[in-house]
Design a protein around this motif. Sequence first.
Motif, PDB file in Angstrom:
ATOM      1  N   SER A 244      -2.109  -0.844 -13.934  1.00 49.34           N
ATOM      2  CA  SER A 244      -2.399  -1.312 -12.576  1.00 49.34           C
ATOM      3  C   SER A 244      -1.972  -0.309 -11.512  1.00 49.34           C
ATOM      4  O   SER A 244      -0.910   0.322 -11.626  1.00 49.34           O
ATOM      5  N   VAL A 245      -2.772  -0.189 -10.466  1.00 48.05           N
ATOM      6  CA  VAL A 245      -2.299   0.512  -9.278  1.00 48.05           C
ATOM      7  C   VAL A 245      -1.220  -0.347  -8.624  1.00 48.05           C
ATOM      8  O   VAL A 245      -1.092  -1.540  -8.909  1.00 48.05           O
ATOM      9  N   HIS A 246      -0.448   0.255  -7.739  1.00 46.01           N
ATOM     10  CA  HIS A 246       0.593  -0.479  -7.008  1.00 46.01           C
ATOM     11  C   HIS A 246       0.712   0.185  -5.648  1.00 46.01           C
ATOM     12  O   HIS A 246       1.260   1.270  -5.504  1.00 46.01           O
ATOM     13  N   SER A 247       0.175  -0.481  -4.667  1.00 44.87           N
ATOM     14  CA  SER A 247       0.107   0.077  -3.327  1.00 44.87           C
ATOM     15  C   SER A 247       0.045  -1.074  -2.342  1.00 44.87           C
ATOM     16  O   SER A 247      -0.519  -2.133  -2.648  1.00 44.87           O
ATOM     17  N   GLY A 248       0.630  -0.887  -1.171  1.00 46.03           N
ATOM     18  CA  GLY A 248       0.637  -1.983  -0.214  1.00 46.03           C
ATOM     19  C   GLY A 248       0.499  -1.512   1.218  1.00 46.03           C
ATOM     20  O   GLY A 248       0.805  -0.359   1.548  1.00 46.03           O
ATOM     21  N   VAL A 249       0.048  -2.429   2.067  1.00 44.05           N
ATOM     22  CA  VAL A 249      -0.064  -2.174   3.500  1.00 44.05           C
ATOM     23  C   VAL A 249       0.564  -3.350   4.223  1.00 44.05           C
ATOM     24  O   VAL A 249       0.350  -4.510   3.859  1.00 44.05           O
ATOM     25  N   GLY A 250       1.374  -3.059   5.237  1.00 42.25           N
ATOM     26  CA  GLY A 250       2.117  -4.106   5.914  1.00 42.25           C
ATOM     27  C   GLY A 250       1.610  -4.400   7.311  1.00 42.25           C
ATOM     28  O   GLY A 250       1.018  -3.546   7.970  1.00 42.25           O
ATOM     29  N   THR A 251       1.873  -5.624   7.755  1.00 40.67           N
ATOM     30  CA  THR A 251       1.538  -6.012   9.117  1.00 40.67           C
ATOM     31  C   THR A 251       2.660  -5.667  10.096  1.00 40.67           C
ATOM     32  O   THR A 251       2.508  -5.856  11.306  1.00 40.67           O
ATOM     33  N   ALA A 252       3.796  -5.202   9.581  1.00 38.51           N
ATOM     34  CA  ALA A 252       4.939  -4.775  10.396  1.00 38.51           C
ATOM     35  C   ALA A 252       5.769  -3.811   9.563  1.00 38.51           C
ATOM     36  O   ALA A 252       5.476  -3.582   8.382  1.00 38.51           O
ATOM     37  N   SER A 253       6.800  -3.244  10.146  1.00 36.68           N
ATOM     38  CA  SER A 253       7.624  -2.280   9.435  1.00 36.68           C
ATOM     39  C   SER A 253       8.341  -2.947   8.261  1.00 36.68           C
ATOM     40  O   SER A 253       8.650  -4.145   8.296  1.00 36.68           O
ATOM     41  N   TYR A 254       8.638  -2.171   7.219  1.00 36.54           N
ATOM     42  CA  TYR A 254       9.250  -2.695   6.011  1.00 36.54           C
ATOM     43  C   TYR A 254       9.774  -1.553   5.149  1.00 36.54           C
ATOM     44  O   TYR A 254       9.518  -0.372   5.415  1.00 36.54           O
TER      45      TYR A 254
END
Length: 279
Positions: A244-254
């Motif tokens: 699996s790929v593992h990547s994310g995008v956030g709606t705020a800082s993290y």
Amino acid sequence: MRSMDVRYATNPDDARSYGTAELRSRYLVEDMFVPGELRLTYSHQDRVVLGGAMPAERPLALGVDDAVRTDYFCERRELAVFCIAGEATVTVDGVVHDLAGRDLLYIGRGSRQISLAARAGGEPPRLYLFSTPAHETHPTVLVRADQVTPVDLGTAEEANRRRLRRYVDGTLVTSCQLMMGFTEILPGSVWNTMPCHTHVRRTECYLYFDLDESARIVHLMGRPTETRHLVVANEQAVISPSWSVHSGVGTASYSFVWAMAGENYRFEDMDHVDMAELR
């Protein structure tokens, strides 16, 4: 310690048919930090154990569970304890280690008695635990946050500027197979690992933290040509199988803790995915 939550390994051909509820039940770990409790999840993906401890009035002992079925937890395992926030003491076979925010304690195979406690007068700690099987013994090492040299990655144009810190990877701390560090997303950026990759020789888990309660991460997973997604809240973790790929995008800082286990002990061992391949 309550009984471990057990997650079985999954086949990518099966995962393509999972709906939202099944994806979350297989790969998302929720409710990790509960005052006065130690909660662990056992995954058959490379047999990793991950979880959270939030000691309060009493210390929390790391016991054994039928999922592991050994005389003591680290009989055949190594363990990393990462302090997300607060102040804690981790006692390993009578030796007391004081941890503050962003400190990490690596605990080697063969350590018999491990307990986690809040430091008197300090902020209640949140401790993230990650464990893997081990066939070698390495010494227990405490790593202070200021001992780790950060590396800046990404560009503002691609919205993926981030600061990576490697704690356990064979340089600052050597382990058998466990690797661990954390990455913070820099102001103005949202992506944590894009362009993305897989590494078929290891499992990787992300614990997202430092996220506002009202904010969310859209975490991409699955085969590169047939992705799925999970909507993730603060202090929740994702188990990523090797395919699996593992990547994310956030709606705020993290920020996120990354932890890995598997065949190859090289941080750089990744199978990069061209953006044109993603579906």
